[in-house]
Design a protein around this motif. Structure first.
Motif, mmCIF file in Angstrom:
data_model
loop_
_atom_site.group_PDB
_atom_site.id
_atom_site.type_symbol
_atom_site.label_atom_id
_atom_site.label_comp_id
_atom_site.label_asym_id
_atom_site.label_seq_id
_atom_site.Cartn_x
_atom_site.Cartn_y
_atom_site.Cartn_z
ATOM 1 N N LEU A 47 1.019 -1.159 -0.115
ATOM 2 C CA LEU A 47 -0.100 -0.057 0.119
ATOM 3 C C LEU A 47 0.848 1.343 -0.065
ATOM 4 C CD1 LEU A 47 -2.801 -1.079 2.584
ATOM 5 C CD2 LEU A 47 -2.862 -0.945 -0.073
ATOM 6 N N ARG A 48 1.775 1.172 0.602
ATOM 7 C CA ARG A 48 2.806 2.506 0.719
ATOM 8 C C ARG A 48 3.493 2.757 -0.558
ATOM 9 N NH1 ARG A 48 7.092 4.924 3.905
ATOM 10 N NH2 ARG A 48 8.046 6.287 2.432
ATOM 11 N N HIS A 49 3.834 1.728 -1.369
ATOM 12 C CA HIS A 49 4.482 2.027 -2.690
ATOM 13 C C HIS A 49 3.335 1.835 -3.857
ATOM 14 C CE1 HIS A 49 8.356 1.909 -1.108
ATOM 15 N NE2 HIS A 49 8.106 0.941 -0.523
ATOM 16 N N ASN A 50 2.029 1.652 -3.516
ATOM 17 C CA ASN A 50 1.156 1.421 -4.573
ATOM 18 C C ASN A 50 1.231 0.523 -5.636
ATOM 19 O OD1 ASN A 50 -1.449 2.155 -5.675
ATOM 20 N ND2 ASN A 50 -0.527 4.105 -6.877
ATOM 21 N N ASN A 83 -4.192 5.765 18.703
ATOM 22 C CA ASN A 83 -4.823 7.112 18.059
ATOM 23 C C ASN A 83 -4.403 6.823 16.561
ATOM 24 O OD1 ASN A 83 -1.843 7.220 18.139
ATOM 25 N ND2 ASN A 83 -2.035 9.359 18.575
ATOM 26 N N TRP A 84 -3.908 5.686 16.117
ATOM 27 C CA TRP A 84 -3.735 5.561 14.631
ATOM 28 C C TRP A 84 -4.259 4.155 14.217
ATOM 29 C CZ3 TRP A 84 -0.766 1.393 14.158
ATOM 30 C CH2 TRP A 84 -0.073 0.439 15.208
ATOM 31 N N LYS A 85 -4.097 4.076 13.081
ATOM 32 C CA LYS A 85 -4.811 2.705 12.302
ATOM 33 C C LYS A 85 -4.271 2.477 10.975
ATOM 34 C CE LYS A 85 -8.377 5.226 9.559
ATOM 35 N NZ LYS A 85 -9.989 5.249 9.261
ATOM 36 N N LEU A 86 -4.311 1.304 10.154
ATOM 37 C CA LEU A 86 -3.682 0.713 9.149
ATOM 38 C C LEU A 86 -4.945 0.630 8.199
ATOM 39 C CD1 LEU A 86 -1.428 -1.752 10.709
ATOM 40 C CD2 LEU A 86 -0.806 0.620 9.875
ATOM 41 N N ARG A 87 -4.435 0.502 6.832
ATOM 42 C CA ARG A 87 -5.356 0.447 5.769
ATOM 43 C C ARG A 87 -5.102 -1.292 5.385
ATOM 44 N NH1 ARG A 87 -5.045 5.515 1.802
ATOM 45 N NH2 ARG A 87 -6.211 7.008 3.113
ATOM 46 N N LYS A 138 9.040 3.267 9.611
ATOM 47 C CA LYS A 138 9.536 4.302 8.504
ATOM 48 C C LYS A 138 9.149 3.708 7.183
ATOM 49 C CE LYS A 138 13.564 6.264 11.342
ATOM 50 N NZ LYS A 138 14.845 6.500 11.094
ATOM 51 N N GLU A 139 8.996 2.592 7.053
ATOM 52 C CA GLU A 139 8.586 1.725 5.762
ATOM 53 C C GLU A 139 7.512 1.883 5.478
ATOM 54 O OE1 GLU A 139 11.031 1.060 3.951
ATOM 55 O OE2 GLU A 139 12.677 1.305 5.477
ATOM 56 N N ILE A 140 6.327 2.246 6.246
ATOM 57 C CA ILE A 140 4.790 2.190 5.849
ATOM 58 C C ILE A 140 4.233 3.454 6.492
ATOM 59 C CG2 ILE A 140 4.901 -0.323 6.602
ATOM 60 C CD1 ILE A 140 3.333 0.277 9.245
ATOM 61 N N HIS A 141 2.851 3.455 6.149
ATOM 62 C CA HIS A 141 2.325 4.653 6.362
ATOM 63 C C HIS A 141 1.239 4.224 7.420
ATOM 64 C CE1 HIS A 141 2.613 6.722 2.183
ATOM 65 N NE2 HIS A 141 3.598 6.976 3.139
ATOM 66 N N LEU A 142 1.024 5.177 8.295
ATOM 67 C CA LEU A 142 0.375 4.992 9.683
ATOM 68 C C LEU A 142 -0.609 6.418 9.560
ATOM 69 C CD1 LEU A 142 2.425 4.403 12.661
ATOM 70 C CD2 LEU A 142 1.521 2.745 11.244
ATOM 71 N N PHE A 143 -2.148 6.124 9.663
ATOM 72 C CA PHE A 143 -2.873 7.115 9.397
ATOM 73 C C PHE A 143 -3.672 7.341 10.863
ATOM 74 C CE2 PHE A 143 -2.333 4.792 5.817
ATOM 75 C CZ PHE A 143 -2.393 5.998 4.610
ATOM 76 N N LYS A 144 -4.234 8.606 10.881
ATOM 77 C CA LYS A 144 -4.928 8.900 12.091
ATOM 78 C C LYS A 144 -6.114 8.491 12.225
ATOM 79 C CE LYS A 144 -2.833 13.682 11.982
ATOM 80 N NZ LYS A 144 -3.008 15.002 12.067
ATOM 81 N N ASP A 145 -6.774 8.079 13.507
ATOM 82 C CA ASP A 145 -7.990 7.361 13.763
ATOM 83 C C ASP A 145 -8.768 8.469 14.149
ATOM 84 O OD1 ASP A 145 -9.938 5.865 13.937
ATOM 85 O OD2 ASP A 145 -9.077 4.331 15.607
ATOM 86 N N LEU A 150 1.905 10.387 11.913
ATOM 87 C CA LEU A 150 0.603 10.131 11.363
ATOM 88 C C LEU A 150 0.165 10.879 10.096
ATOM 89 C CD1 LEU A 150 -1.319 9.335 14.640
ATOM 90 C CD2 LEU A 150 0.022 7.929 13.339
ATOM 91 N N LEU A 151 -0.569 10.335 9.201
ATOM 92 C CA LEU A 151 -1.207 10.762 8.097
ATOM 93 C C LEU A 151 -2.664 10.989 8.104
ATOM 94 C CD1 LEU A 151 1.008 9.239 5.254
ATOM 95 C CD2 LEU A 151 1.533 11.286 6.410
ATOM 96 N N ASP A 152 -3.251 12.080 7.468
ATOM 97 C CA ASP A 152 -4.515 12.145 7.425
ATOM 98 C C ASP A 152 -5.215 11.287 6.453
ATOM 99 O OD1 ASP A 152 -4.689 14.397 9.261
ATOM 100 O OD2 ASP A 152 -4.397 15.683 7.700
ATOM 101 N N ASP A 153 -6.171 10.633 6.798
ATOM 102 C CA ASP A 153 -6.829 9.621 6.095
ATOM 103 C C ASP A 153 -7.924 10.378 4.912
ATOM 104 O OD1 ASP A 153 -8.046 7.189 4.964
ATOM 105 O OD2 ASP A 153 -8.946 6.500 6.615
ATOM 106 N N PHE A 154 -7.247 10.643 3.736
ATOM 107 C CA PHE A 154 -8.055 11.311 2.847
ATOM 108 C C PHE A 154 -9.297 10.853 2.258
ATOM 109 C CE2 PHE A 154 -3.900 13.497 3.021
ATOM 110 C CZ PHE A 154 -4.240 14.884 3.133
#
Length: 535
Positions: free
Chosen positions: A178-181, A417-421, A479-486, A516-520
């Motif tokens: 998911l990080r590298h699409n 306070n975070w989640k994964l896809r 550092k290798e993946i994306h974490l998103f705000k819950d 953390l990144l915003d879950d757009f």
């Protein structure tokens, strides 16, 4: 005196003639017409359409490039401009001077292009004109999306497998994809018993996934083909191709016992080592000497060896005392590992709870007296391993420590306070509707019995929770993946808050909000729902 003869050149005056239509004085030209009359009588844009269509596939966000190629390109890009110019049929009869986009609203489904062309209308008379062409973006389906919508079967499949009893590796691999699409061209992702299946519409897309897996994990690949049909008249075949990708069965925190020949080839490292990281290679550390070594996929598969023990066989110890083995202390990996002598004792009501073990560990930088730590108790263990049988048992430590633990995690399920896809939408042949919120590690396939369902669900929950704890403990892994705000973290934390967990939460590893990144996608879905409600 003789009279001289002088040369008289042409005068500097310019001769003018009258325009044949309007009578305006102009310089002579082949048409004897002024510019305005020439434009009124001759249209060099004749034969070039001023409005046409662009075919856009909403399933894969690609535009149709004539004659039958689908190309992924952004708005106002050079690739899209090339497709627009290729759609104009009469453009080859004129000389194109300049072309550019005119800004339009993205939701208007209109693309406007400004063109500047030249054409010779009479002998030695060249006319230049600027005009606009409007393109209407129409929805269409490419061949790949049509095949997917019609449930036409796949053409290539990538089978990813790992022969272990847990799925933490696939949980981490899912986040890397998911990080590298890397799942952009994937038609479908399905979870099976031992791994994942990726389905593709073409062989090239499957090979891209295989190359990606070779870059992020130590794997080996096998290829097989299945003939579907054969056309003897045209000498063409229809076949399916499968790529079997097997991941090395060594995971983080596993204890390995290498054969003596392999250990000598790795800078004479000890046969007993701990895997502290897995990337495109397996990274090992000797807990007794801090010697480091890495094994590539080719080296491992030439002489494979199984792990001696995994983290499910680890025992929890309490640290009674710990001190560095030397001054200054011996470190590795920039101070992440520090060689120390430790005294530990098993926790729980076992017969060896009062026994004190003296061991050497590489975790001297994170442990202190009173901490709890997971380790492998080798003094009373039996292993069915050939390399273990050949080792000198007098040089084998009684205990090997691998990871610090936090007792506060056992008291209550702590809200994060975070989640994964997740990208898996199918498990065991069934659609998984809420996979985006639970992570694919939680299997929801139809169980054979109620008892097995409870056991499988508990094991999947345990693997997923342990993977989340790995992310909290390991900065390099995060550092290798994306974490998103819950967005629901505040309410969940308030519901799970108890009086005895607040003091212990300060010792637990925390993930900063800056990581953390915003879950757009979630924000977009909520915006669409609000717009639909207003409509």
């Amino acid at each position: 005196m003789s009279a001289g003869v002088a040369y008289a050149g042409p005068s500097g005056q310019t001769s003018f003639v009258l325009c044949a239509d309007c009578g305006t004085p102009i310089q002579p030209n082949g048409a004897n017409l002024c510019v305005n009359c020439l434009r009124n009588s001759v249209d060099i844009t004749e034969g070039i359409p001023k409005q046409t269509t662009l075919s856009f596939c909403r399933g894969c966000d690609r535009y149709l490039s004539p004659p039958n190629q689908w190309t992924r390109c952004d708005l106002e890009s050079r690739e899209l401009l090339a497709i627009c110019l290729r759609k104009l049929k009469g453009l080859s009869k004129v000389r194109l001077i300049d072309a550019g986009f005119i800004w339009t609203e993205p939701h208007s489904r209109r693309v406007k292009v400004k063109l500047t062309i030249q054409k010779e209308v009479f002998s030695s008379t060249i006319l230049q004109q600027i005009f606009e062409v409007e393109y209407v973006v129409q929805g269409a389906q490419c061949q790949d999306c049509t095949r997917l919508a019609a449930k036409n079967t796949w053409r290539a499949m990538v089978q990813v497998r790992q022969k272990v009893d847990h799925k933490r590796t696939f949980l981490y691999l899912e986040q890397l994809i998911l990080r590298h699409n890397a799942d952009r061209d994937t038609l479908q992702v399905a979870e099976v018993k031992d791994g994942l299946n990726f389905f593709y519409a073409s062989k090239q897309h499957a090979l891209k996934m295989v190359d990606f897996l070779n870059g992020v994990a130590p794997v080996r690949t096998k290829t097989s083909e299945q003939l579907i049909s054969l056309d003897t008249q045209n000498a063409t075949t229809n076949k399916k191709e499968s790529y079997s990708v097997e991941i090395v069965p060594i995971c983080k925190d596993d204890l390995v016992c290498m054969p003596a020949k392999i250990a000598r080839s790795l800078s004479n490292i000890g046969q007993l080592a701990v895997c502290h990281r897995v990337g495109n290679q397996v990274y090992l550390i000797d807990p007794l000497t801090l010697h480091l070594a890495d094994i590539s996929a080719g080296q491992y598969w030439r002489a494979p060896f199984p792990p001696l023990a995994d983290i499910t066989q680890a025992v929890e110890f309490i640290v009674l005392d710990i001190e560095p083995t030397s001054h200054p202390p011996k470190t590795a990996k920039g101070g992440r590992f520090l060689l120390a002598d430790a005294q530990v004792s098993p926790m729980g009501g076992t017969m060896s709870s009062d026994t004190i073990f003296h061991t050497r560990t590489h975790l001297g930088s994170v442990l202190k007296p009173g901490d709890t730590v997971l380790g492998y108790m080798l003094s009373n263990s039996n292993f069915n391993n050939d390399a273990w049988e050949t080792m000198n048992q007098d040089r084998v430590p009684e205990v090997v420590l691998i990871r610090k633990t936090y007792p506060a995690r056992k008291k209550a399920k702590r809200a994060r306070n975070w989640k994964l896809r997740s990208m898996v939408k199918q498990v065991g042949g069934e659609d998984l509707g809420d996979a985006a919120t639970i992570g694919f590690g939680r299997e929801r396939a139809e169980p054979k019995s109620k008892r097995s369902a409870i056991a499988d669900q508990a094991k999947a929950e345990q693997d997923y929770e342990r993977f989340l704890q790995d992310l909290e403990d390991d900065d390099e892994m995060r550092k290798e993946i994306h974490l998103f705000k819950d967005p629901n973290a505040a309410q969940a934390k308030a519901d799970a808050m108890t009086d005895d967990t607040d003091e212990d939460d300060e010792e637990l590893p925390q993930i900063n909000v800056d990581e953390l990144l915003d879950d757009f996608e979630q924000m977009a879905l909520e915006g669409d729902d609000e717009a639909a409600g207003e409509a």
